[in-house]
Design a protein around this motif. Structure first.
Motif, short mmCIF file in Angstrom:
data_model
loop_
_atom_site.label_atom_id
_atom_site.label_comp_id
_atom_site.label_asym_id
_atom_site.label_seq_id
_atom_site.Cartn_x
_atom_site.Cartn_y
_atom_site.Cartn_z
N SER A 3 0.85 -1.19 0.00
CA SER A 3 0.00 0.00 0.00
C SER A 3 0.88 1.24 0.00
O SER A 3 1.94 1.26 0.64
N PRO A 4 0.44 2.26 -0.69
CA PRO A 4 1.23 3.51 -0.62
C PRO A 4 1.27 4.08 0.79
O PRO A 4 2.13 4.89 1.10
N TYR A 5 0.34 3.64 1.63
CA TYR A 5 0.30 4.16 3.00
C TYR A 5 0.89 3.19 4.02
O TYR A 5 0.55 3.22 5.19
N ARG A 454 2.80 13.38 0.27
CA ARG A 454 2.76 11.94 -0.03
C ARG A 454 3.61 11.19 0.99
O ARG A 454 4.60 11.74 1.48
#
Lengths: 486, 429
Positions: A3-5, A454
């Protein structure tokens, strides 16, 4: 694909394991790097806790802790004389008293002692506002502090016969012709056996037993025992019986108070309050019974009860369930931000101004207006006004905007453990430093929302986050549910 | 003692057009997350409120905008001092020092009269909009402040659920906005409003903003991040956060109203009532309000007409209520105020010019729908040290009349298991 998070992992910043963090959060006013290191140094949560309990009480050292408000050393008569002659009012001295409590909670290495002082001040509550009892209130606080990790029977005797309590609950002017029932009633209902364990006849007898303990209100403020005001004759409160033939009823009072302290109903009441404060808002009957037994088996000593409490499964399972009350919230915020507060030189210095912040969030210490003491459960504090007020105070602290004097706030450069750093790692570092735990995906996303960044963004010394948005990031940490709970 | 304003430079989001995006976004995201009553506090006075349907607009309600304000007199107020039974000789026999002389009473009839410090209420009385019901209270004597307050505010004996009667009443009103139920005065949610229905509270209207949601955050990042952190929190603090975030924008019409607190007594009750009136003038959908007013526990120094705590407290109460109804203007036609105290005090004075814990007391009603005058039935007083004012009217009968007269809710739901008796203090009842 990750996940990007996915949260960062900034392992260089130490955190506590779940159990140790839980213990330290419940028995402190919030984690700091010093507390984390003390717990680790002691060899874990329970070892740290036991060491805090084992420390012999040192009245001299305790008295010098944040001893920044000289008026708190004045005697009752002097405080009053100054007020009537147009000098500093009792309420101003009492503001100092609350400030000293806040700053001691903020800075003391003996956190368990502070937490238990708070607990007993609330249980044997005498509001620190009100002209009459206010003149004696600092002295009353010293009595509570001295017994905070001692025996309840000794604390009860000293607290109930203290001028501050005698004044607050109207015993100071009670007479034998018509004993004032206020203290006699609250002693039974609030301080000892509780509702349902006494009758109206008990209240009357309780009030009669306590007649004779007087204070010379509005003049010398001296406390005395007046045998001619003591009601004599047989008294009965529950299973306590006494012929009460001696006009000097002081020994009778002490016998009576010790009897109440050792009463099984008192044991359960104290046990329930300890469990509510330190385990959860809804402790089981089983844990209450268990702690009450320990209390009675140890002659009302509180330390064995606390040792037993933290070793129950119910305690271990209750992580993060207690809502911080307003004063706990404010103190924990200062601690979380690593604020260094020094002796105040003016009203707008942090050690003084923190009182207004505690007021703003909902209540200053020792200010609950009724004799039952502030609620130990969270529901009353879980109000929308609390949410708005906490956010407002957190926001001004996160930005270091108010107070600005008498305190040192960390700069963004001091907060960042290294630069450049990936944003997700910075968030993880802050989570460890402020919440004492690793960051979560949810925290990272909230942080990304707050500063429009981000997760993988490289944060350099001249990034807008470091230049002018760092308060927004700290605001996320302070307004996260983790920071509202202990 | 004054509390300095916090001076965080968070700016003024409300006056700034660029906050609009954030506001819209918050409305869209949070409405329907289940937020509804309002609580705020000023020192020792506490105000809480709850409101009828607050949908996309903030007006029209199924209750025609009726508002019930419950003013709690904390500490057990002596009803015999407020509404004096001068026709009962026991009153004077039992209170040789603190009784109010009959010739000083206001608007006396053959039996009752008002304490002189209640003079500010005379215009309401003369307009037939002020009533007193004597001999009210819990049906069974309870002399513990804390147990009695809880019993009075839960008003559901035998139930172990922690749900206040005003929260049950909220559940019976159409709509689900947190603004329906409003608490003003302190930070805590009062027991009467506590429960599953969302409520709102604030300490002052000026502070009903989300810090950081301001002109320096044109993209609404602060609110978005708060929503992410709190939207799944199932505990009471999570509910409180969602209520606060859902309600702050909807309070804008209230903030836009003039602050007329200068016309009130300069005390906590005055400030709390001023903020309530301002909110009601803003017509934001409030239908229930609680206000706490608390220094009635007069074991000592209740005093006389010349000195003491009763004189001061009664005057604060009366001037606050009078200023409140003046301030409301035409809105006053929709607002009914009722006082509640956990119990009354004994008939006989004690040795300290005070009174110990008793039983029955008086309830005052003012405003819309009230049938003015003295109500309640009277049992002659005793004069012994233990004599109480007997409770001849269950306090729930009085509240149930207000509920029946002013709301669409059923009193039997609000007061479970209770069969009310007619009091006649409300018109149509």
């Amino acid at each position: 694909m990750p996940s990007p998070y996915a949260p960062g992992r900034y392992r260089a910043t130490p955190t506590l394991g779940g159990g140790a963090r839980h213990l330290a959060l419940r028995f402190s006013y919030g984690l700091t790097p010093e507390l984390v290191s003390a717990v680790k140094g002691a060899g874990g949560g329970l070892a740290w806790f036991d060491a805090q309990l084992d420390r012999p009480y040192d009245a001299t050292a305790d008295a010098s802790l944040c001893d920044w408000w000289p008026d708190l050393h004045l005697d009752a008569a002097t405080i009053w004389q100054r007020q009537v002659s147009g000098g500093r009012g009792t309420w101003e001295v009492m503001a100092d008293y609350a400030r000293r409590l806040l700053v001691r909670r903020m800075t003391s290495p003996h956190q368990v002692h502070e937490v238990m002082t708070d607990f007993w001040e609330s249980h044997l509550h005498v509001p620190a506002n009100g002209d009459s009892q206010g003149v004696w209130r600092a002295s009353y606080g010293d009595v509570v502090r001295r017994h905070a990790l001692g025996r309840f029977d000794e604390l009860l005797v000293e607290a109930v016969t203290h001028p501050a309590m005698l004044i607050f609950l109207d015993n100071a002017t009670s007479t034998k012709s018509h004993p004032n029932e206020n203290l006699g009633r609250e002693l039974l209902e609030l301080h000892t056996v509780g509702v349902g364990a006494h009758t109206e006849a008990d209240v009357k007898a309780s009030a009669r037993i306590l007649t004779g303990w007087r204070v010379d209100l509005w003049r010398t403020w001296e406390a005395s025992y007046s045998p001619q005001d003591h009601w004599t004759g047989p008294v009965a409160v529950g299973d306590f019986r006494d012929a009460n033939s001696d006009p000097d009823g002081r020994r009778l009072t002490r016998r009576y108070l010790r009897h109440l302290a050792h009463h099984p109903a008192t044991a359960r009441r104290i046990a329930r309050k300890l469990a509510t404060k330190f385990i959860s808002d809804t402790p089981s009957e089983q844990v209450v019974d268990e702690l009450a037994e320990v209390y009675l088996a140890h002659d009302t000593a509180v330390v064995p009860v606390l040792r037993a409490l933290v070793r129950t499964q119910e305690f271990r399972k209750a992580k993060g369930q207690k809502l911080r009350d307003p004063a706990e919230d404010v103190v924990a915020s200062y601690r979380a931000l690593g604020a260094e507060v020094v002796a105040p030189r003016a009203d707008d210095h942090a050690a003084n101004a923190v009182l207004w912040q505690s007021d703003a969030v909902g209540m200053r210490p020792a200010a609950w207006p009724r004799p039952d003491g502030p609620p130990l459960h969270g529901d009353p504090w879980a109000s929308p006004s609390r949410a708005l007020a906490s956010m407002e105070v957190h926001w001004s602290l996160a930005g270091g905007w108010w107070p600005k004097k008498g305190v040192t706030w960390q700069s963004p450069q001091q907060w960042a453990p290294e630069l450049p750093i990936e944003f997700r790692d910075l968030v993880d570092h802050l989570s460890r430093a402020v919440h004492g735990r690793r960051s979560s995906r949810q925290l990272l996303r909230a942080a990304c929302d707050a500063v429009e960044t981000r997760p993988g963004e490289r944060i350099t010394g001249d990034h807008r986050l470091m230049a002018w948005q760092f308060n927004r990031l700290l605001g996320v940490l302070l307004d996260h549910p983790h920071h509202y709970h202990r | 003692m004054s509390t300095p304003e916090l001076t965080a430079p968070t700016g003024s989001g409300a006056s700034c057009g660029c906050a609009e995006y954030a506001a819209v976004s918050r409305r869209g995201l949070l409405r329907g997350m289940g937020a509804a009553a309002l609580t705020w506090s000023v020192g020792s006075a506490v105000v809480s409120a709850a409101g009828p349907a607050l949908a996309a607009t903030t007006t029209s309600t199924a209750t025609d905008g009726s508002v019930v304000v419950v003013l709690s007199l904390r500490g057990a107020a002596d009803g015999l001092s407020l509404v004096v039974p001068h026709g009962d000789p026991a009153y004077y026999a039992a209170r040789p020092r603190i009784a109010v002389p009959a010739e000083k009473l206001l608007v006396p009839d053959g039996f009752f009269g008002l304490h002189p410090s209640l003079a500010p209420l005379l215009p309401l009385w003369r307009a037939g909009r002020l009533a007193g019901v004597h001999g009210t209270g819990l049906p069974v004597v309870n002399r513990s402040h804390f147990a009695a307050m809880e019993a009075v505010e839960d008003a559901a004996p035998g139930s172990t659920e922690r749900v206040g009667w005003l929260n049950r009443l909220l559940g019976e009103l159409p709509g689900s906005s947190p603004l329906q139920g409003l608490a003003a005065g302190r930070a805590e949610v009062p027991t009467s409003l506590f429960g599953p229905e969302p409520v709102m509270g604030f300490r002052s209207l000026e502070r009903t903003r989300i810090a950081g949601d301001d002109k320096w955050d044109p993209n609404g990042t602060r609110v978005r991040s708060l929503e992410r952190m709190w939207k799944r929190s199932s505990d009471p603090m999570g509910r409180a956060f969602r209520s606060a975030m859902a309600a702050v924008d909807d309070l804008e019409p209230a903030r836009a109203q003039a602050d007329r607190s200068a016309a009130y007594p300069d005390d906590d009750l005055g400030r709390a009532l001023a903020s309530v009136a301002r909110t009601l003038r803003g017509d934001v959908g409030v239908s229930l309000v609680t206000v706490d007013h608390g220094d009635w526990d007069m074991h000592t120094d209740l005093g006389t007409l010349g000195w003491g705590r009763m004189r001061r407290e009664a005057e604060s109460l009366a001037s606050g209520i009078a200023a409140f109804f003046d301030d409301l203007g035409s809105v006053a036609d929709r607002v009914t105020l009722v006082t509640v105290s956990e119990f009354g005090r004994r008939v006989a004075e004690n040795a300290n010019h005070g009174l110990d814990h008793g039983w029955g007391t008086v309830m005052l009603l003012a405003g819309a729908g009230v049938r003015g005058g003295y109500h309640g039935s009277w049992t002659p007083l005793g004069t012994s040290l233990d004599a109480d004012v007997p409770v001849t009217t269950d306090y729930r009968s009085v509240l149930a009349e207000v509920v029946a007269a002013r709301t669409p809710a059923s009193p039997t739901v609000v007061f479970p298991g209770f069969q009310r008796e007619r009091v006649g203090a409300m018109l149509g009842q």
